[in-house]
Design a protein around this motif. Sequence first.
Motif, short mmCIF file in Angstrom:
data_model
loop_
_atom_site.label_atom_id
_atom_site.label_comp_id
_atom_site.label_asym_id
_atom_site.label_seq_id
_atom_site.Cartn_x
_atom_site.Cartn_y
_atom_site.Cartn_z
N LEU A 72 0.83 -1.20 0.00
CA LEU A 72 0.00 0.00 0.00
C LEU A 72 0.86 1.26 0.00
CD1 LEU A 72 -2.81 -1.09 2.48
CD2 LEU A 72 -3.13 -0.44 0.07
N ILE A 73 1.93 1.25 0.78
CA ILE A 73 2.82 2.41 0.85
C ILE A 73 3.55 2.60 -0.48
CG2 ILE A 73 4.97 3.22 1.92
CD1 ILE A 73 3.79 2.25 4.61
N ILE A 74 4.00 1.53 -1.09
CA ILE A 74 4.69 1.64 -2.38
C ILE A 74 3.74 2.22 -3.43
CG2 ILE A 74 5.65 0.32 -4.32
CD1 ILE A 74 6.91 -1.56 -2.18
N VAL A 75 2.59 1.62 -3.58
CA VAL A 75 1.63 2.08 -4.59
C VAL A 75 1.18 3.52 -4.29
CG1 VAL A 75 -0.71 1.72 -5.52
CG2 VAL A 75 0.85 -0.22 -5.23
N GLY A 76 0.90 3.79 -3.04
CA GLY A 76 0.47 5.14 -2.66
C GLY A 76 1.52 6.20 -2.93
N THR A 77 2.75 5.91 -2.58
CA THR A 77 3.83 6.87 -2.81
C THR A 77 4.07 7.08 -4.30
OG1 THR A 77 4.85 6.23 -0.71
CG2 THR A 77 6.22 7.46 -2.25
N PHE A 97 -7.45 12.31 -9.99
CA PHE A 97 -7.47 11.81 -8.61
C PHE A 97 -6.32 10.85 -8.28
CE2 PHE A 97 -11.89 12.84 -9.72
CZ PHE A 97 -12.11 13.86 -8.80
N ALA A 98 -5.23 10.89 -9.03
CA ALA A 98 -4.09 10.02 -8.74
C ALA A 98 -3.48 10.36 -7.38
CB ALA A 98 -3.03 10.12 -9.83
N ALA A 99 -3.27 11.65 -7.11
CA ALA A 99 -2.66 12.04 -5.83
C ALA A 99 -3.57 11.68 -4.64
CB ALA A 99 -2.30 13.52 -5.82
N PRO A 100 -4.86 11.99 -4.68
CA PRO A 100 -5.70 11.59 -3.55
C PRO A 100 -5.79 10.07 -3.38
CG PRO A 100 -6.85 13.22 -4.89
CD PRO A 100 -5.59 12.85 -5.62
N THR A 101 -5.81 9.35 -4.48
CA THR A 101 -5.84 7.88 -4.40
C THR A 101 -4.55 7.39 -3.73
OG1 THR A 101 -7.20 7.74 -6.38
CG2 THR A 101 -6.00 5.74 -5.74
N GLY A 102 -3.43 7.96 -4.13
CA GLY A 102 -2.16 7.61 -3.50
C GLY A 102 -2.13 7.97 -2.03
N GLY A 103 -2.69 9.12 -1.70
CA GLY A 103 -2.75 9.53 -0.29
C GLY A 103 -3.56 8.55 0.55
N TRP A 104 -4.69 8.12 0.01
CA TRP A 104 -5.50 7.12 0.72
C TRP A 104 -4.74 5.81 0.88
CZ3 TRP A 104 -9.45 7.46 3.80
CH2 TRP A 104 -10.29 8.57 3.72
N ALA A 105 -4.04 5.39 -0.17
CA ALA A 105 -3.28 4.14 -0.09
C ALA A 105 -2.19 4.24 0.98
CB ALA A 105 -2.68 3.79 -1.44
N MET A 106 -1.52 5.39 1.04
CA MET A 106 -0.48 5.55 2.07
C MET A 106 -1.09 5.52 3.47
SD MET A 106 2.19 8.33 0.42
CE MET A 106 0.94 9.54 -0.02
N MET A 107 -2.21 6.20 3.64
CA MET A 107 -2.86 6.18 4.96
C MET A 107 -3.30 4.77 5.33
SD MET A 107 -5.02 9.72 5.21
CE MET A 107 -5.74 9.73 3.57
N LEU A 108 -3.85 4.03 4.37
CA LEU A 108 -4.24 2.64 4.65
C LEU A 108 -3.02 1.79 4.99
CD1 LEU A 108 -6.98 2.12 1.93
CD2 LEU A 108 -7.32 2.28 4.42
N GLY A 109 -1.89 2.08 4.35
CA GLY A 109 -0.65 1.37 4.68
C GLY A 109 -0.24 1.60 6.13
N TRP A 110 -0.32 2.84 6.56
CA TRP A 110 0.01 3.15 7.96
C TRP A 110 -0.98 2.50 8.92
CZ3 TRP A 110 4.50 4.72 9.61
CH2 TRP A 110 5.35 5.41 8.74
N LEU A 111 -2.26 2.47 8.55
CA LEU A 111 -3.25 1.80 9.40
C LEU A 111 -3.01 0.29 9.43
CD1 LEU A 111 -6.46 3.81 8.47
CD2 LEU A 111 -5.15 3.91 10.62
N ALA A 112 -2.53 -0.27 8.33
CA ALA A 112 -2.17 -1.70 8.32
C ALA A 112 -1.01 -1.96 9.27
CB ALA A 112 -1.84 -2.15 6.90
N ILE A 113 -0.07 -1.03 9.34
CA ILE A 113 1.03 -1.17 10.31
C ILE A 113 0.48 -1.16 11.72
CG2 ILE A 113 3.09 -0.05 11.28
CD1 ILE A 113 3.68 0.96 8.39
N ALA A 114 -0.44 -0.23 11.99
CA ALA A 114 -1.04 -0.15 13.32
C ALA A 114 -1.80 -1.43 13.66
CB ALA A 114 -1.99 1.06 13.40
N ALA A 115 -2.54 -1.95 12.69
CA ALA A 115 -3.27 -3.20 12.91
C ALA A 115 -2.30 -4.34 13.19
CB ALA A 115 -4.15 -3.53 11.70
N GLY A 116 -1.18 -4.35 12.49
CA GLY A 116 -0.17 -5.39 12.71
C GLY A 116 0.39 -5.35 14.12
N GLY A 117 0.43 -4.17 14.70
CA GLY A 117 0.90 -4.05 16.07
C GLY A 117 -0.05 -4.67 17.09
N LEU A 118 -1.30 -4.80 16.71
CA LEU A 118 -2.30 -5.38 17.60
C LEU A 118 -2.43 -6.89 17.45
CD1 LEU A 118 -5.08 -2.68 17.17
CD2 LEU A 118 -3.43 -2.90 19.05
#
Length: 123
Positions: A72-77, A97-118
């Motif tokens: 998600l972070i790779i695609v988003g960035t 909407f490429a930039a906003p789509t990428g922004g959402w993908a990056m945010m989802l990547g960070w949320l996936a990291i947070a979920a992995g911590g749980l």
Amino acid sequence: MISNTRAAPLFFVFAGLFGAAGVALAAVAAHGGGEAALAASASAMCLAHAPALLGLAIGIKEIRTARLAGFLIIVGTLLFAGDLVMLRFAGIGLFPFAAPTGGWAMMLGWLAIAAGGLMRTKP
């Protein structure tokens, strides 16, 4: 599905590419000309996500969501920074909407990291 052993090197490659691109775009922004703010924003995203990918590659066996987060972070960035770079140098973005789509993908990547911590890792 890509195995953990195959995903980690890919994350290292993109971490290096994003780091190099971030430094180069920072230089473009510092020397101005054109839309320097676009290059600065693209640089910030590349430099913020390069170390995140390094961490995911190193911790890929301990973080259950590392592969999902990394992709998600790779695609988003690529989408976010790529759209800004295209706007800066070509005057036209990647697609609507490429930039906003990428922004959402990056945010989802960070949320996936947070979920992995749980999540507990398998022994």
